[in-house]
Design an enzyme around this catalytic site. Structure first.
Site, short mmCIF file in Angstrom:
data_model
loop_
_atom_site.label_atom_id
_atom_site.label_comp_id
_atom_site.label_asym_id
_atom_site.label_seq_id
_atom_site.Cartn_x
_atom_site.Cartn_y
_atom_site.Cartn_z
N ALA A 14 0.81 -1.22 0.00
CA ALA A 14 0.00 0.00 0.00
C ALA A 14 0.84 1.27 0.00
O ALA A 14 0.30 2.37 0.00
CB ALA A 14 -0.93 0.00 1.23
N ILE A 56 -2.09 -2.19 -3.90
CA ILE A 56 -3.19 -1.24 -3.86
C ILE A 56 -2.95 -0.17 -4.92
O ILE A 56 -1.95 0.55 -4.88
CB ILE A 56 -3.32 -0.55 -2.48
CG1 ILE A 56 -3.38 -1.60 -1.37
CG2 ILE A 56 -4.53 0.36 -2.45
CD1 ILE A 56 -4.50 -2.59 -1.48
N LYS A 60 -6.82 6.88 -10.28
CA LYS A 60 -6.00 7.87 -10.99
C LYS A 60 -5.03 7.24 -11.98
O LYS A 60 -4.43 7.93 -12.80
CB LYS A 60 -5.25 8.74 -9.97
CG LYS A 60 -6.17 9.63 -9.15
CD LYS A 60 -5.42 10.39 -8.08
CE LYS A 60 -6.34 11.37 -7.35
NZ LYS A 60 -7.47 10.71 -6.67
N VAL A 98 -10.73 7.03 -0.12
CA VAL A 98 -11.20 6.40 1.11
C VAL A 98 -11.48 7.49 2.14
O VAL A 98 -10.59 8.26 2.50
CB VAL A 98 -10.16 5.40 1.66
CG1 VAL A 98 -10.66 4.78 2.95
CG2 VAL A 98 -9.88 4.32 0.62
N LEU A 99 -12.73 7.56 2.59
CA LEU A 99 -13.15 8.60 3.53
C LEU A 99 -12.36 8.51 4.84
O LEU A 99 -12.26 7.44 5.43
CB LEU A 99 -14.64 8.46 3.83
CG LEU A 99 -15.60 8.94 2.73
CD1 LEU A 99 -17.01 8.47 3.04
CD2 LEU A 99 -15.57 10.45 2.62
N VAL A 105 -10.42 14.69 2.03
CA VAL A 105 -10.95 16.06 2.08
C VAL A 105 -11.78 16.34 3.33
O VAL A 105 -11.83 17.49 3.79
CB VAL A 105 -11.81 16.37 0.84
CG1 VAL A 105 -10.98 16.40 -0.41
CG2 VAL A 105 -12.97 15.39 0.70
#
Length: 292
Positions: A14, A56, A60, A98-99, A105
């Site tokens: 990752a 992972i 993009k 991923v939140l 953000v």
């Protein structure tokens, strides 16, 4: 040495530089970590006889407009290629934001709201795919478990979410009124950013798996000779513009900074006067030091 000592059964790779504008200005570092870091770890896993290796990746990497996306696309090719000659099951899992993860953000918006604003958004039409941390983690584990080797798994992320709507919802949830209590400012697309992300190219398409939220991208075979030759050139490259050109030869759908700047300037110039701080949109592209 670590692989020899620990003898891992499964490796989840990752590690990556994922900050898009920063990698636009530091392409040598993006290649060093995202491309050759992946190659180093994958080859170590192969030598150690690891059972499964899960990389992972990111949305993009699909039709990339950024150095970050292009380098992750090359990393995908490395994993596909090594899977054809190894007993280790090498696979890629590709998904979006991923939140609550580092650099997400929502923590930034919360900080901006707590300070009284403004909340800054690059573009009013920007959309992104989102998942929660538990959901992303579980699906990555599931994909690793059903892997046969060589696949790029694509996670079903539902419908993309408009970043502006997300910001307005967060402001409202704190009991405040968007645009009145908390201002929203648009700073312009940053170098390498897209308005919309994609999980697949038009040519790929997917095949379903036994898990309803995991699909397999239909991929072309990797040209090993071209890949190895390009990696050698990347290893020897000393300047950002040189790296950009080399990445574009390996990732044909990569939209270089020059191409992206021209497209954004053409589309956005007529509306700059109507967007808060809109002129920053074009200025952002002149800061990365390339001959645009």
């Amino acid at each position: 040495m670590i692989f020899a000592q620990v003898k891992p059964q499964v490796v989840f790779h990752a590690a990556a530089h994922k900050h898009v504008p920063l990698m636009e200005s530091q392409p040598i570092e993006a290649v060093r970590n995202n491309v050759f870091g992946t190659k180093t770890v994958a080859e170590a896993a192969d030598r150690a006889g690891v059972e499964a290796f899960v990389m992972i990746s990111t949305d993009k990497a699909v039709n990339p407009t950024s150095v970050m996306g292009a380098t992750k696309g090359v990393a995908e090719l490395i994993i596909q290629n090594i899977s054809t000659m190894s007993k280790t099951k090498f696979v890629v899992v590709r998904f979006g934001n991923v939140l609550g993860s580092r650099g997400s953000v929502i923590p930034l918006f919360k900080q901006q709201i707590a300070r009284g604003g403004p909340v800054t958004i690059t573009h009013p039409d920007m959309k992104r795919y989102f998942m929660t941390i538990p959901e992303a983690s579980q699906l990555v584990l599931q994909a690793g478990a059903i892997a046969k080797g060589g696949e790029i798994f694509v996670l079903d992320m539902g419908e993309p979410v408009k970043i502006l709507d997300m910001a307005c919802d967060l402001i409202t949830l704190t009991g405040l009124v968007p645009y009145e209590d908390i201002k929203i400012e648009f700073s312009g697309l940053r170098p390498g950013e897209k308005l919309f992300e994609e999980l697949l190219t038009a040519e790929e398409g997917t095949t379903s798996t036994k898990h309803e939220k995991i699909f397999v991208a239909n991929l072309k075979a990797v040209d090993e000779e071209q890949l190895q030759g390009t990696l050698l050139m990347l290893q020897q490259a000393q300047r950002g513009p040189e790296i950009i050109k080399i990445l574009a030869t390996l990732i044909p759908t990569y939209q270089t900074p020059r191409e992206q700047y021209r497209e954004v300037a053409k589309k956005e110039a007529p509306r700059l006067s109507t967007v808060s701080k809109g002129t920053v949109l074009l200025d952002n592209y002149t800061k990365i030091g390339y001959d645009l």
